[in-house]
Scaffold this active site. Sequence first.
Site, PDB file in Angstrom:
ATOM      1  N   HIS A  17      65.320  46.091  34.595  1.00 46.10           N
ATOM      2  CA  HIS A  17      64.115  45.261  34.759  1.00 46.10           C
ATOM      3  C   HIS A  17      64.509  43.857  35.234  1.00 46.10           C
ATOM      4  O   HIS A  17      63.904  43.316  36.160  1.00 46.10           O
ATOM      5  CB  HIS A  17      63.380  45.086  33.420  1.00 46.10           C
ATOM      6  N   LYS A  41      49.941  53.266  22.445  1.00 47.19           N
ATOM      7  CA  LYS A  41      51.365  53.535  22.226  1.00 47.19           C
ATOM      8  C   LYS A  41      51.800  52.859  20.938  1.00 47.19           C
ATOM      9  O   LYS A  41      51.198  51.883  20.503  1.00 47.19           O
ATOM     10  CB  LYS A  41      52.191  52.966  23.388  1.00 47.19           C
ATOM     11  N   ARG A  90      63.759  53.977  40.423  1.00 46.57           N
ATOM     12  CA  ARG A  90      65.135  54.357  40.103  1.00 46.57           C
ATOM     13  C   ARG A  90      65.564  55.614  40.847  1.00 46.57           C
ATOM     14  O   ARG A  90      66.641  55.681  41.410  1.00 46.57           O
ATOM     15  CB  ARG A  90      65.284  54.616  38.600  1.00 46.57           C
ATOM     16  N   SER A 128      64.106  52.067  29.152  1.00 51.42           N
ATOM     17  CA  SER A 128      63.859  51.562  27.795  1.00 51.42           C
ATOM     18  C   SER A 128      63.969  52.701  26.786  1.00 51.42           C
ATOM     19  O   SER A 128      64.506  52.511  25.693  1.00 51.42           O
ATOM     20  CB  SER A 128      62.468  50.926  27.706  1.00 51.42           C
TER      21      SER A 128
HETATM   22  O1  PNS Z   1      56.885  50.342  31.849  1.00 53.16           O
HETATM   23  P1  PNS Z   1      55.787  51.348  32.022  1.00 53.16           P
HETATM   24  O2  PNS Z   1      55.292  51.826  30.673  1.00 53.16           O
HETATM   25  O3  PNS Z   1      56.169  52.474  32.939  1.00 53.16           O
HETATM   26  O4  PNS Z   1      54.577  50.551  32.731  1.00 53.16           O
HETATM   27  C1  PNS Z   1      53.363  51.182  33.022  1.00 53.16           C
HETATM   28  C2  PNS Z   1      52.307  50.164  33.489  1.00 53.16           C
HETATM   29  C3  PNS Z   1      52.129  49.063  32.478  1.00 53.16           C
HETATM   30  C4  PNS Z   1      52.743  49.586  34.807  1.00 53.16           C
HETATM   31  C5  PNS Z   1      50.990  50.974  33.673  1.00 53.16           C
HETATM   32  O5  PNS Z   1      50.762  51.749  32.535  1.00 53.16           O
HETATM   33  C6  PNS Z   1      49.784  50.089  33.913  1.00 53.16           C
HETATM   34  O6  PNS Z   1      49.646  49.459  34.941  1.00 53.16           O
HETATM   35  N1  PNS Z   1      48.874  50.051  32.924  1.00 53.16           N
HETATM   36  C7  PNS Z   1      47.672  49.240  32.946  1.00 53.16           C
HETATM   37  C8  PNS Z   1      46.405  50.109  33.028  1.00 53.16           C
HETATM   38  C9  PNS Z   1      46.115  50.472  34.467  1.00 53.16           C
HETATM   39  O7  PNS Z   1      45.802  49.631  35.284  1.00 53.16           O
HETATM   40  N2  PNS Z   1      46.244  51.778  34.781  1.00 53.16           N
HETATM   41  C10 PNS Z   1      46.057  52.294  36.100  1.00 53.16           C
HETATM   42  C11 PNS Z   1      44.656  52.751  36.339  1.00 53.16           C
HETATM   43  S1  PNS Z   1      43.998  53.848  35.121  1.00 53.16           S
END
Ligand code: PNS
Length: 160
Positions: A17, A41, A90, A128
Site C-alpha cells: 500500500h 466487516k 498485484r 493485509s
Molecule cells: O482494501 P479493500 O478492502 O480491497 O478495499 C475495498 C474498497 C474500500 C476500495 C471498496 O470496498 C469500496 O470502494 N467500498 C466503498 C463502497 C463502494 O463504493 N462500493 C462500490 C459500489 S457498491
Amino acid sequence: MRTAVYPGSFDPVTNGHLDIIERSSRVFDKVIVGVLNNADKSPLFTIDERVEMLRGVTAHIDNVEVDSFTGLLVDFAKMKNASVIVKGLRAVKDFEYEFQMALLNKALNPEYETMFMMTDSKYSYISSSMVKELAGFHGDLTGLVPAEIIHKITQKYKID
Ligand code: PNS
C-alpha cells in the site's frame, strides 16, 4: 490541481500500500487515502487506529492526506474534489474484482476515472490478510509492513 483518492480497508497498511501511495503522490498533486469504515466487516484495527497508522507512515509525504469514509467511494471522491480513483494491482487474481468495481464506479458517476498502478514485484505477494495470518502464527513481519507498525500488529495477537 489533480487530486486522486486511494481507497481501501488498510487493515493493516502494508508496504505494498505504502509503495502505491508514494508512487501516486509523484503523479498527482494531492493523494487522499480513503479508509473504509465498513460496519459489516469486523476488522482487526478500529477505523481510528487504521487512520492513525496511515497518517504516521505517510507523514514524510507532503501531498498525502488520510481520512475515513462510509458509504460510496464516488461520494467520498466528490466530497474531496478528486477526479481519479487509484487502485493497486498485484496479479491477475485482483483484476476481475477491480475491473468490476471500476465499471460500477464509472456507472455510478462517469466523471471519475479509475487508474491502476502495478505493484512493485517485491510486494506482489503481500496482502493485509496474509499479514494477519502470519501475525496470528507469530511469524516475522519484517519487510511486509512499515517497521513502526509491527509492534501494533503483534500486540493484537498477544495472549495476556
Ligand atoms: O482494501 P479493500 O478492502 O480491497 O478495499 C475495498 C474498497 C474500500 C476500495 C471498496 O470496498 C469500496 O470502494 N467500498 C466503498 C463502497 C463502494 O463504493 N462500493 C462500490 C459500489 S457498491
